[in-house]
Design a protein around this motif. Structure first.
Motif, PDB file in Angstrom:
ATOM      1  N   GLU A 118      27.949  38.391  56.149  1.00  0.00           N
ATOM      2  CA  GLU A 118      29.340  37.988  56.381  1.00  0.00           C
ATOM      3  C   GLU A 118      29.701  36.776  55.541  1.00  0.00           C
ATOM      4  N   PHE A 119      28.796  35.811  55.442  1.00  0.00           N
ATOM      5  CA  PHE A 119      29.044  34.633  54.624  1.00  0.00           C
ATOM      6  C   PHE A 119      29.231  35.026  53.165  1.00  0.00           C
ATOM      7  N   SER A 120      28.380  35.908  52.664  1.00  0.00           N
ATOM      8  CA  SER A 120      28.493  36.366  51.273  1.00  0.00           C
ATOM      9  C   SER A 120      29.803  37.097  51.046  1.00  0.00           C
ATOM     10  N   ARG A 121      30.199  37.933  52.012  1.00  0.00           N
ATOM     11  CA  ARG A 121      31.455  38.677  51.896  1.00  0.00           C
ATOM     12  C   ARG A 121      32.630  37.717  51.804  1.00  0.00           C
ATOM     13  N   ARG A 122      32.632  36.699  52.667  1.00  0.00           N
ATOM     14  CA  ARG A 122      33.736  35.724  52.658  1.00  0.00           C
ATOM     15  C   ARG A 122      33.755  34.904  51.380  1.00  0.00           C
ATOM     16  N   LYS A 123      32.584  34.546  50.908  1.00  0.00           N
ATOM     17  CA  LYS A 123      32.498  33.766  49.665  1.00  0.00           C
ATOM     18  C   LYS A 123      33.058  34.579  48.500  1.00  0.00           C
ATOM     19  N   LYS A 124      32.682  35.854  48.431  1.00  0.00           N
ATOM     20  CA  LYS A 124      33.176  36.735  47.381  1.00  0.00           C
ATOM     21  C   LYS A 124      34.688  36.899  47.502  1.00  0.00           C
ATOM     22  N   GLN A 125      35.172  37.078  48.726  1.00  0.00           N
ATOM     23  CA  GLN A 125      36.611  37.242  48.969  1.00  0.00           C
ATOM     24  C   GLN A 125      37.371  35.990  48.529  1.00  0.00           C
TER      25      GLN A 125
ATOM     26  N   LYS B 270      36.507  33.860  46.223  1.00  0.00           N
ATOM     27  CA  LYS B 270      36.499  33.805  44.760  1.00  0.00           C
ATOM     28  C   LYS B 270      37.551  34.745  44.183  1.00  0.00           C
ATOM     29  N   GLU B 271      37.683  35.923  44.793  1.00  0.00           N
ATOM     30  CA  GLU B 271      38.656  36.905  44.310  1.00  0.00           C
ATOM     31  C   GLU B 271      40.081  36.446  44.545  1.00  0.00           C
ATOM     32  N   GLU B 272      40.310  35.685  45.608  1.00  0.00           N
ATOM     33  CA  GLU B 272      41.650  35.206  45.933  1.00  0.00           C
ATOM     34  C   GLU B 272      42.097  34.085  45.011  1.00  0.00           C
ATOM     35  N   LYS B 273      41.156  33.396  44.389  1.00  0.00           N
ATOM     36  CA  LYS B 273      41.498  32.261  43.513  1.00  0.00           C
ATOM     37  C   LYS B 273      41.867  32.699  42.134  1.00  0.00           C
TER      38      LYS B 273
END
Length: 59
Positions: A47-54, A56-59
């Motif tokens: 979940e932490f990795s998913r949020r981190k990736k998300q 990065k994609e939002e920026k």
């Protein structure tokens, strides 16, 4: 003696009285608990990795 060493000494004293079947039962129970915790840690890391990736994609 630190807390870990004290708890380890207490556990060693306690299991001296165990027979082989009780030791095996305790090991099986601990193995199950460790597996459950491992799955929990894995889920949290995923979940932490998913949020981190998300993020990065939002920026």
């Amino acid at each position: 003696m630190n807390l870990f060493e004290e708890e380890l000494a207490e556990a060693k004293e306690m299991i001296i009285e165990f027979n082989n079947d009780e030791i095996l039962d305790a090991l099986r129970d601990m193995n199950i608990a460790v597996r459950e915790h491992t799955h929990g840690v894995e889920a949290l890391l995923d979940e932490f990795s998913r949020r981190k990736k998300q993020n990065k994609e939002e920026k």
